[in-house]
Design an enzyme around this catalytic site. Structure first.
Site, mmCIF file in Angstrom:
data_model
loop_
_atom_site.group_PDB
_atom_site.id
_atom_site.type_symbol
_atom_site.label_atom_id
_atom_site.label_comp_id
_atom_site.label_asym_id
_atom_site.label_seq_id
_atom_site.Cartn_x
_atom_site.Cartn_y
_atom_site.Cartn_z
ATOM 1 N N LYS A 1 1.267 4.309 -2.753
ATOM 2 C CA LYS A 1 1.188 5.900 -2.746
ATOM 3 C C LYS A 1 2.439 6.728 -2.692
ATOM 4 O O LYS A 1 2.327 7.712 -3.134
ATOM 5 C CB LYS A 1 0.645 5.822 -1.043
ATOM 6 C CG LYS A 1 -1.070 5.567 -1.015
ATOM 7 C CD LYS A 1 -1.928 6.413 -1.723
ATOM 8 C CE LYS A 1 -3.195 5.952 -1.669
ATOM 9 N NZ LYS A 1 -4.243 6.655 -2.452
ATOM 10 N N TYR B 1 0.692 -1.263 0.075
ATOM 11 C CA TYR B 1 -0.224 -0.033 -0.026
ATOM 12 C C TYR B 1 0.832 1.206 0.027
ATOM 13 O O TYR B 1 0.721 2.156 -0.810
ATOM 14 C CB TYR B 1 -0.885 0.028 1.214
ATOM 15 C CG TYR B 1 -1.872 1.317 1.388
ATOM 16 C CD1 TYR B 1 -2.690 1.687 0.424
ATOM 17 C CD2 TYR B 1 -1.506 2.202 2.430
ATOM 18 C CE1 TYR B 1 -3.344 2.613 0.526
ATOM 19 C CE2 TYR B 1 -2.351 3.487 2.359
ATOM 20 C CZ TYR B 1 -3.416 3.671 1.487
ATOM 21 O OH TYR B 1 -3.930 4.796 1.368
HETATM 22 P P1 NDP Z 1 -13.239 4.531 1.382
HETATM 23 O O1 NDP Z 1 -13.451 3.162 1.486
HETATM 24 O O2 NDP Z 1 -14.140 5.052 2.384
HETATM 25 O O3 NDP Z 1 -13.717 5.276 0.000
HETATM 26 C C1 NDP Z 1 -12.956 4.506 -1.093
HETATM 27 C C2 NDP Z 1 -13.838 5.015 -2.444
HETATM 28 O O4 NDP Z 1 -13.039 4.519 -3.698
HETATM 29 C C3 NDP Z 1 -15.081 4.517 -2.548
HETATM 30 O O5 NDP Z 1 -15.952 5.404 -3.203
HETATM 31 C C4 NDP Z 1 -15.012 3.271 -3.556
HETATM 32 O O6 NDP Z 1 -16.147 3.272 -4.247
HETATM 33 C C5 NDP Z 1 -13.643 3.776 -4.493
HETATM 34 N N1 NDP Z 1 -13.237 2.818 -4.912
HETATM 35 C C6 NDP Z 1 -12.462 1.713 -4.442
HETATM 36 N N2 NDP Z 1 -11.948 0.849 -5.658
HETATM 37 C C7 NDP Z 1 -12.294 1.317 -6.580
HETATM 38 C C8 NDP Z 1 -12.448 0.812 -7.915
HETATM 39 N N3 NDP Z 1 -11.694 -0.138 -8.330
HETATM 40 N N4 NDP Z 1 -12.936 1.650 -9.006
HETATM 41 C C9 NDP Z 1 -13.985 2.691 -8.588
HETATM 42 N N5 NDP Z 1 -13.881 3.303 -7.375
HETATM 43 C C10 NDP Z 1 -13.240 2.569 -6.438
HETATM 44 O O7 NDP Z 1 -11.954 5.115 1.511
HETATM 45 P P2 NDP Z 1 -11.403 6.583 1.697
HETATM 46 O O8 NDP Z 1 -12.277 7.565 1.554
HETATM 47 O O9 NDP Z 1 -10.528 6.623 2.921
HETATM 48 O O10 NDP Z 1 -10.318 6.789 0.707
HETATM 49 C C11 NDP Z 1 -10.161 7.350 -0.358
HETATM 50 C C12 NDP Z 1 -8.612 7.713 -0.675
HETATM 51 O O11 NDP Z 1 -7.983 8.178 0.203
HETATM 52 C C13 NDP Z 1 -8.052 6.245 -1.274
HETATM 53 O O12 NDP Z 1 -7.047 6.661 -2.351
HETATM 54 C C14 NDP Z 1 -7.037 6.186 -0.103
HETATM 55 O O13 NDP Z 1 -5.864 5.438 -0.285
HETATM 56 C C15 NDP Z 1 -6.674 7.683 0.518
HETATM 57 N N6 NDP Z 1 -6.529 7.448 1.932
HETATM 58 C C16 NDP Z 1 -7.037 7.358 2.777
HETATM 59 C C17 NDP Z 1 -7.009 7.682 4.396
HETATM 60 C C18 NDP Z 1 -7.484 7.022 5.262
HETATM 61 O O14 NDP Z 1 -6.866 7.134 6.435
HETATM 62 N N7 NDP Z 1 -8.885 6.930 5.376
HETATM 63 C C19 NDP Z 1 -5.548 8.351 4.340
HETATM 64 C C20 NDP Z 1 -4.628 8.682 3.266
HETATM 65 C C21 NDP Z 1 -5.107 8.593 1.831
HETATM 66 P P3 NDP Z 1 -16.859 1.900 -4.636
HETATM 67 O O15 NDP Z 1 -16.571 0.690 -3.805
HETATM 68 O O16 NDP Z 1 -18.359 2.279 -4.611
HETATM 69 O O17 NDP Z 1 -16.229 1.750 -5.989
HETATM 70 C C1 8X3 Z 2 -4.075 5.875 4.683
HETATM 71 C C2 8X3 Z 2 -3.235 6.288 5.965
HETATM 72 O O1 8X3 Z 2 -1.635 5.576 7.506
HETATM 73 O O2 8X3 Z 2 -3.789 4.114 7.390
HETATM 74 O O3 8X3 Z 2 -3.353 6.113 3.558
HETATM 75 O O4 8X3 Z 2 -1.821 4.106 5.676
HETATM 76 S S1 8X3 Z 2 -2.670 5.123 6.738
#
Ligand code: NDP
Ligand code: 8X3
Length: 249
Positions: free
Chosen positions: A154, A150
């Site tokens: 990133k 992961y």
């Molecule tokens: P969620 O699981 O709440 O949301 C993820 C979203 O991505 C959903 O809307 C899902 O929609 C969509 N998604 C996942 N896989 C696919 C795919 N193959 N095609 C299209 N859509 C997809 O997670 P977050 O909101 O936390 O994550 C959003 C972004 O933020 C990610 O890139 C994550 O890595 C990043 N991030 C998150 C952090 C955290 O701590 N939460 C911290 C740092 C970065 P659906 O399932 O309907 O397709």
């Molecule tokens: C998501 C934040 O610290 O769980 O990117 O990897 S962490």
């Protein structure tokens, strides 16, 4: 005419919060993800904020489906693209990791983001206007235990974002990498394959960020004067110092 933002992964978490923030901030929207009924529910909600919303249901890992979905946007001038769709799967040691989990993370976080970028940015270049906001992570700054693949995806988002910014330096298109720390969304439930108790523990003893906190940063970057390019933002909860240093009560 209102500005137009396209947000991938808008059915949950950060993407959904960005949709709400940009709709409230006067944007029309294109929202995408794999779950059509959630996209439609969000569209109905955002209509209440006066936003015209187009929903596109596709999997960013599927090149042909992504091409087909975005081909329908012909002629729509996207002002802001938020490449947010992404996920983590598993927290195993690298030498014990699951091959399917690895492929899904790499195909979604890296190749999916690249595909959408490749299909949307040429229109921005043609218009000499636009903004790409990629959702990276603090995880891209350094590996943490069990997070190698992961974190690598990133780190790739950071490099891909930097490369795009370089390749667009002779245009007015701006490129931003937002790197959140712990944000309480469905992220950990997805990471632990539906284990809600394990997911809850990730946010125990710390006041984590919310999707809305990250949406605020994205909106700030998009709202900056045209000569200002917010290149990269690291956003952490107050008691998180790095990907692996978290103080819990
Ligand atoms: P969620 O699981 O709440 O949301 C993820 C979203 O991505 C959903 O809307 C899902 O929609 C969509 N998604 C996942 N896989 C696919 C795919 N193959 N095609 C299209 N859509 C997809 O997670 P977050 O909101 O936390 O994550 C959003 C972004 O933020 C990610 O890139 C994550 O890595 C990043 N991030 C998150 C952090 C955290 O701590 N939460 C911290 C740092 C970065 P659906 O399932 O309907 O397709
Ligand atoms: C998501 C934040 O610290 O769980 O990117 O990897 S962490």
């Amino acid at each position: 005419m209102k500005p137009l933002a396209m947000i991938t992964g808008a059915t949950s978490g950060i993407g959904e919060a960005c949709a709400r923030k940009f709709a409230a901030g006067g944007y029309d929207l294109i929202i995408t993800a794999r779950r059509q009924e959630r996209l439609e529910a969000l569209k109905r909600e955002l209509a209440g904020l006066g936003a015209a919303v187009t929903t596109l249901c596709f999997d960013v890992r599927d090149l042909e489906a992504t091409k087909a979905a975005l081909a329908g946007l012909d002629g729509l001038a996207i002002d802001v693209l938020i490449n947010n769709a992404g996920l983590a799967l598993g927290l195993e040691k690298e030498y014990e990791g699951d091959f399917d989990d690895w492929n899904t993370m790499i195909d979604t976080n890296v190749k999916g983001l690249l595909t959408v970028t490749r299909l949307i940015v040429p229109g921005m270049v043609k218009r000499n206007s636009g903004h790409v906001i990629n959702i990276g992570s603090v995880a891209g700054d350094a590996a943490y235990a069990g997070g190698a693949v992961y974190c690598a995806t990133k780190a790739a988002v950071k490099t891909i974002t930097d490369g795009l910014r370089i390749d667009l330096a002779d245009t007015a298109v701006r490129v931003t990498n937002i790197k959140p720390g712990l944000v309480e969304t469905n992220f950990s439930i997805v990471r632990f394959h539906g284990d809600e108790q394990r997911a809850e523990n990730v946010y125990k003893g710390i006041d984590p960020l919310t999707g809305a906190d990250i949406a605020d940063v994205a909106f700030y970057a998009a709202s900056a004067p045209k000569h200002v390019q917010i290149a990269e933002v690291l956003v952490l909860a107050t008691h998180q110092a790095s990907g692996s240093v978290i103080h819990r009560d």
